[in-house]
Design a protein around this motif. Structure first.
Motif, short mmCIF file in Angstrom:
data_model
loop_
_atom_site.label_atom_id
_atom_site.label_comp_id
_atom_site.label_asym_id
_atom_site.label_seq_id
_atom_site.Cartn_x
_atom_site.Cartn_y
_atom_site.Cartn_z
N SER A 31 0.83 -1.19 0.00
CA SER A 31 0.00 0.00 0.00
C SER A 31 0.87 1.24 0.00
O SER A 31 1.60 1.47 0.96
CB SER A 31 -0.94 0.01 1.19
N TYR A 32 0.79 2.01 -1.05
CA TYR A 32 1.52 3.29 -1.13
C TYR A 32 0.61 4.42 -0.67
O TYR A 32 1.00 5.27 0.10
CB TYR A 32 2.00 3.53 -2.55
N ILE A 33 -0.62 4.38 -1.14
CA ILE A 33 -1.58 5.41 -0.78
C ILE A 33 -2.97 4.80 -0.80
O ILE A 33 -3.27 3.93 -1.62
CB ILE A 33 -1.46 6.63 -1.71
N ARG A 34 -3.80 5.21 0.12
CA ARG A 34 -5.19 4.75 0.14
C ARG A 34 -6.08 5.97 -0.03
O ARG A 34 -5.84 7.02 0.59
CB ARG A 34 -5.49 4.05 1.47
N ASN A 98 -7.00 1.46 -3.16
CA ASN A 98 -5.64 1.24 -2.70
C ASN A 98 -4.67 1.30 -3.88
O ASN A 98 -4.87 0.60 -4.88
CB ASN A 98 -5.53 -0.14 -2.04
N SER A 99 -3.65 2.12 -3.73
CA SER A 99 -2.59 2.16 -4.70
C SER A 99 -1.40 1.40 -4.13
O SER A 99 -0.93 1.73 -3.05
CB SER A 99 -2.18 3.60 -5.01
N ARG A 100 -0.94 0.40 -4.85
CA ARG A 100 0.12 -0.46 -4.31
C ARG A 100 1.51 0.15 -4.44
O ARG A 100 2.43 -0.24 -3.70
CB ARG A 100 0.09 -1.82 -5.02
N TYR A 101 1.67 1.06 -5.36
CA TYR A 101 3.00 1.61 -5.56
C TYR A 101 2.89 2.99 -6.20
O TYR A 101 1.87 3.35 -6.76
CB TYR A 101 3.84 0.69 -6.44
N TYR A 102 3.98 3.73 -6.10
CA TYR A 102 4.05 5.06 -6.66
C TYR A 102 4.09 4.98 -8.19
O TYR A 102 4.80 4.15 -8.76
CB TYR A 102 5.29 5.78 -6.15
N ARG A 103 3.35 5.83 -8.82
CA ARG A 103 3.34 5.91 -10.28
C ARG A 103 3.80 7.28 -10.72
O ARG A 103 3.16 8.30 -10.38
CB ARG A 103 1.94 5.65 -10.83
N LEU A 104 4.87 7.30 -11.47
CA LEU A 104 5.38 8.56 -11.98
C LEU A 104 4.36 9.19 -12.92
O LEU A 104 3.81 8.55 -13.79
CB LEU A 104 6.70 8.32 -12.72
N SER A 105 4.12 10.46 -12.75
CA SER A 105 3.25 11.25 -13.62
C SER A 105 1.77 10.88 -13.52
O SER A 105 0.99 11.23 -14.41
CB SER A 105 3.71 11.16 -15.08
N ALA A 113 -4.58 5.66 -10.76
CA ALA A 113 -3.44 5.49 -9.85
C ALA A 113 -3.66 4.34 -8.88
O ALA A 113 -2.74 3.95 -8.16
CB ALA A 113 -3.19 6.77 -9.07
N TYR A 114 -4.85 3.78 -8.85
CA TYR A 114 -5.22 2.81 -7.83
C TYR A 114 -5.43 1.41 -8.41
O TYR A 114 -5.91 1.25 -9.53
CB TYR A 114 -6.49 3.28 -7.10
N ASP A 115 -5.06 0.41 -7.61
CA ASP A 115 -5.09 -0.98 -8.05
C ASP A 115 -6.27 -1.78 -7.51
O ASP A 115 -6.73 -2.71 -8.16
CB ASP A 115 -3.79 -1.67 -7.61
N ASP A 116 -6.68 -1.44 -6.33
CA ASP A 116 -7.73 -2.23 -5.66
C ASP A 116 -8.85 -1.29 -5.23
O ASP A 116 -8.59 -0.16 -4.79
CB ASP A 116 -7.15 -2.92 -4.42
N TRP A 117 -10.06 -1.79 -5.30
CA TRP A 117 -11.24 -0.97 -4.99
C TRP A 117 -12.20 -1.71 -4.07
O TRP A 117 -12.35 -2.93 -4.16
CB TRP A 117 -11.98 -0.60 -6.28
N GLY A 118 -12.82 -0.93 -3.19
CA GLY A 118 -13.89 -1.48 -2.39
C GLY A 118 -15.17 -1.60 -3.21
O GLY A 118 -15.22 -1.18 -4.37
N GLN A 119 -16.19 -2.15 -2.59
CA GLN A 119 -17.42 -2.45 -3.32
C GLN A 119 -18.32 -1.23 -3.49
O GLN A 119 -19.28 -1.27 -4.26
CB GLN A 119 -18.21 -3.58 -2.59
N GLY A 120 -18.02 -0.17 -2.79
CA GLY A 120 -18.85 1.03 -2.87
C GLY A 120 -19.92 1.03 -1.80
O GLY A 120 -20.46 -0.02 -1.43
N THR A 121 -20.21 2.22 -1.29
CA THR A 121 -21.26 2.35 -0.30
C THR A 121 -22.04 3.64 -0.58
O THR A 121 -21.45 4.68 -0.85
CB THR A 121 -20.68 2.34 1.13
N GLN A 122 -23.35 3.55 -0.49
CA GLN A 122 -24.20 4.68 -0.83
C GLN A 122 -24.29 5.65 0.34
O GLN A 122 -24.50 5.26 1.49
CB GLN A 122 -25.61 4.19 -1.19
N VAL A 123 -24.13 6.93 0.01
CA VAL A 123 -24.36 8.01 0.95
C VAL A 123 -25.42 8.92 0.33
O VAL A 123 -25.25 9.42 -0.78
CB VAL A 123 -23.07 8.81 1.23
#
Length: 127
Positions: A31-34, A98-105, A113-123
């Motif tokens: 995890s680089y950034i969430r 979730n972004s697993r690693y830094y991506r240049l540019s 920029a992100y690799d993994d995603w949650g299922q989503g939740t309604q607000v």
């Protein structure tokens, strides 16, 4: 494969608060950034907030500054989005990512920029 399970959405009145949670199913993942994104009906997915894992640096969209707070709990492998002073225009499906690693540019505000995603939740925020 790691999964990100979201909770905490719902229907509230304008001015109310909600806290969203995003828990990872495993501890052994990169995890680089969430981040949090949202998507309203008929609109593109947009960046809300992010937290860099290595040093807790946080980033916010302009509309989120002063109202939303992103945080994390390492022991629970969970990221939170505290949303205060909610407005009807905050109505959307919220996704953690979730972004697993830094991506240049590639900015952390971009969904690519992100690799993994949650299922989503309604607000839903009513006036």
């Amino acid at each position: 494969q790691v999964q990100f399970v979201q909770s905490g959405g719902g229907s509230v009145q304008a001015g109310d608060s909600l806290r969203l949670s995003c828990a990872a199913s495993e501890h052994t993942f990169s995890s680089y950034i969430r981040g949090w994104f949202r998507q309203a009906p008929g609109k593109e997915r947009e960046f809300v907030a992010a937290i860099r894992w290595i040093d807790d640096t946080t980033y916010y969209a302009d509309f989120a500054k002063g109202r939303f707070t992103i945080s994390r709990d390492n022991a629970k492998n969970t990221v939170y989005l505290q949303m205060n002073s909610l407005k009807p225009e905050d109505t959307a499906v919220y996704f953690c990512a979730n972004s697993r690693y830094y991506r240049l540019s590639v900015s952390h505000t971009e969904s690519r920029a992100y690799d993994d995603w949650g299922q989503g939740t309604q607000v839903t925020v009513s006036s």
